[in-house]
Design a protein around this motif. Structure first.
Motif, PDB file in Angstrom:
ATOM      1  N   HIS A   1       0.292  -2.770  -0.592  1.00 49.83           N
ATOM      2  CA  HIS A   1      -1.283  -3.108  -0.437  1.00 49.83           C
ATOM      3  C   HIS A   1      -2.094  -1.801  -0.037  1.00 49.83           C
ATOM      4  O   HIS A   1      -1.796  -0.953   0.542  1.00 49.83           O
ATOM      5  N   ASP A   2      -3.159  -1.612  -0.868  1.00 51.75           N
ATOM      6  CA  ASP A   2      -4.170  -0.649  -0.828  1.00 51.75           C
ATOM      7  C   ASP A   2      -3.604   0.561  -0.685  1.00 51.75           C
ATOM      8  O   ASP A   2      -3.612   1.678   0.225  1.00 51.75           O
ATOM      9  N   LEU A   3      -2.851   0.996  -1.704  1.00 51.06           N
ATOM     10  CA  LEU A   3      -1.779   2.234  -1.658  1.00 51.06           C
ATOM     11  C   LEU A   3      -2.689   3.335  -2.415  1.00 51.06           C
ATOM     12  O   LEU A   3      -3.087   3.368  -3.491  1.00 51.06           O
ATOM     13  N   HIS A   4      -2.721   4.378  -1.664  1.00 47.06           N
ATOM     14  CA  HIS A   4      -3.135   5.742  -1.994  1.00 47.06           C
ATOM     15  C   HIS A   4      -2.129   6.708  -2.231  1.00 47.06           C
ATOM     16  O   HIS A   4      -1.387   6.847  -0.960  1.00 47.06           O
TER      17      HIS A   4
ATOM     18  N   THR B   1      -5.344   5.097  -6.222  1.00 43.54           N
ATOM     19  CA  THR B   1      -6.764   5.149  -5.490  1.00 43.54           C
ATOM     20  C   THR B   1      -7.114   3.581  -4.757  1.00 43.54           C
ATOM     21  O   THR B   1      -8.152   3.290  -4.731  1.00 43.54           O
ATOM     22  N   GLY B   2      -5.677   3.045  -4.416  1.00 45.62           N
ATOM     23  CA  GLY B   2      -5.880   1.799  -3.811  1.00 45.62           C
ATOM     24  C   GLY B   2      -5.489   0.806  -4.702  1.00 45.62           C
ATOM     25  O   GLY B   2      -5.947  -0.105  -5.193  1.00 45.62           O
TER      26      GLY B   2
ATOM     27  N   ASP C   1      -2.964  -2.854  -5.174  1.00 48.21           N
ATOM     28  CA  ASP C   1      -2.393  -4.023  -4.475  1.00 48.21           C
ATOM     29  C   ASP C   1      -1.586  -4.603  -5.573  1.00 48.21           C
ATOM     30  O   ASP C   1      -2.047  -4.971  -6.672  1.00 48.21           O
TER      31      ASP C   1
ATOM     32  N   SER D   1      -2.503   6.565   2.294  1.00 53.05           N
ATOM     33  CA  SER D   1      -2.548   5.492   3.256  1.00 53.05           C
ATOM     34  C   SER D   1      -2.157   4.136   2.394  1.00 53.05           C
ATOM     35  O   SER D   1      -1.783   4.228   1.129  1.00 53.05           O
ATOM     36  N   GLY D   2      -2.001   3.155   3.093  1.00 48.68           N
ATOM     37  CA  GLY D   2      -1.584   1.891   2.393  1.00 48.68           C
ATOM     38  C   GLY D   2      -0.362   1.638   2.807  1.00 48.68           C
ATOM     39  O   GLY D   2       0.415   2.275   3.593  1.00 48.68           O
ATOM     40  N   THR D   3       0.376   0.397   2.498  1.00 48.59           N
ATOM     41  CA  THR D   3       1.842   0.021   2.928  1.00 48.59           C
ATOM     42  C   THR D   3       2.629  -0.346   1.552  1.00 48.59           C
ATOM     43  O   THR D   3       1.899  -1.018   0.671  1.00 48.59           O
TER      44      THR D   3
ATOM     45  N   ARG E   1      -5.825   2.614 -10.275  1.00 47.46           N
ATOM     46  CA  ARG E   1      -5.728   1.267  -9.467  1.00 47.46           C
ATOM     47  C   ARG E   1      -5.524   0.183 -10.840  1.00 47.46           C
ATOM     48  O   ARG E   1      -5.840   0.667 -11.970  1.00 47.46           O
TER      49      ARG E   1
END
Length: 274
Positions: A7-10, A24-25, A27, A63-65, A226
């Protein structure tokens, strides 16, 4: 049923002494029994996703999970990710001089199964898998990937996949450098694992030829770090016909800032810190 959720991985790397954002984000959700193909031009972030999920230290998640069956993958060490059920087949499998294929595989299976396979049964299991992959049984006593051709290295990656039966398998350009016969054999091996319904597959590829053997449930187009578009298998045919022009990209893409590929496995399918 196992689930890998991104999820929303950077993700960034160090390039010329400064961080450079590659993802850059992103999912993406992969469930056991599903096959997702990831396509995109060079430098779009496909391999970065694979190595970041596997835990290569050159890639920094900003950032992200990433979770596997609800567990936080990003807090795990590389070997913990492997034991949890993540598998990475590398684009350029490395050599491990002095370690036989047989010992390498049995050590990995011991780590995954939490106990050593009984030797007689293990030898039988390994030989059967090698026969299915049309590998000479003599390879079992050779050092891992040492002197192997490109096709032999890729068959060895799929041999690991068949024997370890991970929850999620990420295959990074497994089709690169394969002739028609090797592509067929490797694809059949992946399909055998898929048919068990216990493994989710992420298939990273530039070309559609492997998708003629391994039918994806979904195709995702990576552009500039992305997912720009997702669809069914027909999306891969569209890409083959028209390329990435509609996304403002060419086939060559932009490989600037990409780090050297990783070295050395801790266990089959995962990476060692370097």
């Amino acid at each position: 049923m196992s689930v890998l959720e991104i999820h929303d991985l950077h993700v960034s790397i160090e390039a010329d002494g400064a961080p450079k954002e590659i993802l850059t984000g992103v999912d993406l959700t992969i469930r056991a029994g599903e096959t997702h193909a990831i396509m995109g031009p060079n430098g779009s972030g496909k391999s970065t996703l694979a190595y970041a999920v596997a835990g290569h230290p050159r890639y920094t998640v900003t950032s992200g999970t990433v979770t596997l069956d609800g567990a936080d993958v990003l807090t795990m060490t590389v070997d913990e990710r492997a034991r949890a059920g993540l598998f990475l087949a590398m684009q350029y499998p490395v050599e491990v001089p002095g370690v036989s294929v047989s010992n390498f595989l049995r050590s990995a299976a011991t780590a995954m199964r939490a106990e050593a396979p009984k030797l007689r049964l293990w030898v039988k299991e390994q030989k059967a898998a090698m026969v299915r992959l049309e590998m000479d049984p003599a390879f079992a006593e050779r050092s891992v990937n040492e002197g192997f051709s490109g096709g032999e290295k890729k068959r060895h990656e799929i041999l690991q996949l068949e024997l370890l039966q991970p929850k999620i398998a990420i295959l990074d350009e497994t089709d690169s450098g394969l002739d028609v016969d090797a592509l067929r054999v490797v694809s059949e091996g992946v399909n055998r694992v898929r048919e068990g319904g216990e493994t989710g597959v992420v298939l990273i590829t530039h070309y559609t030829r492997i998708l003629k053997y391994i039918k994806p449930d979904a195709v995702h187009v990576f552009v500039k770090g992305r997912i720009a578009e997702s669809g069914g298998a027909e999306l891969a045919d569209e890409l083959e016909a028209h390329g990435y022009a509609k996304y403002g990209e060419s086939e060559a893409g932009d490989a600037a800032g990409r780090p050297a590929l990783p070295t050395g496995p801790v266990l089959p399918g995962v990476l060692a810190p370097s």
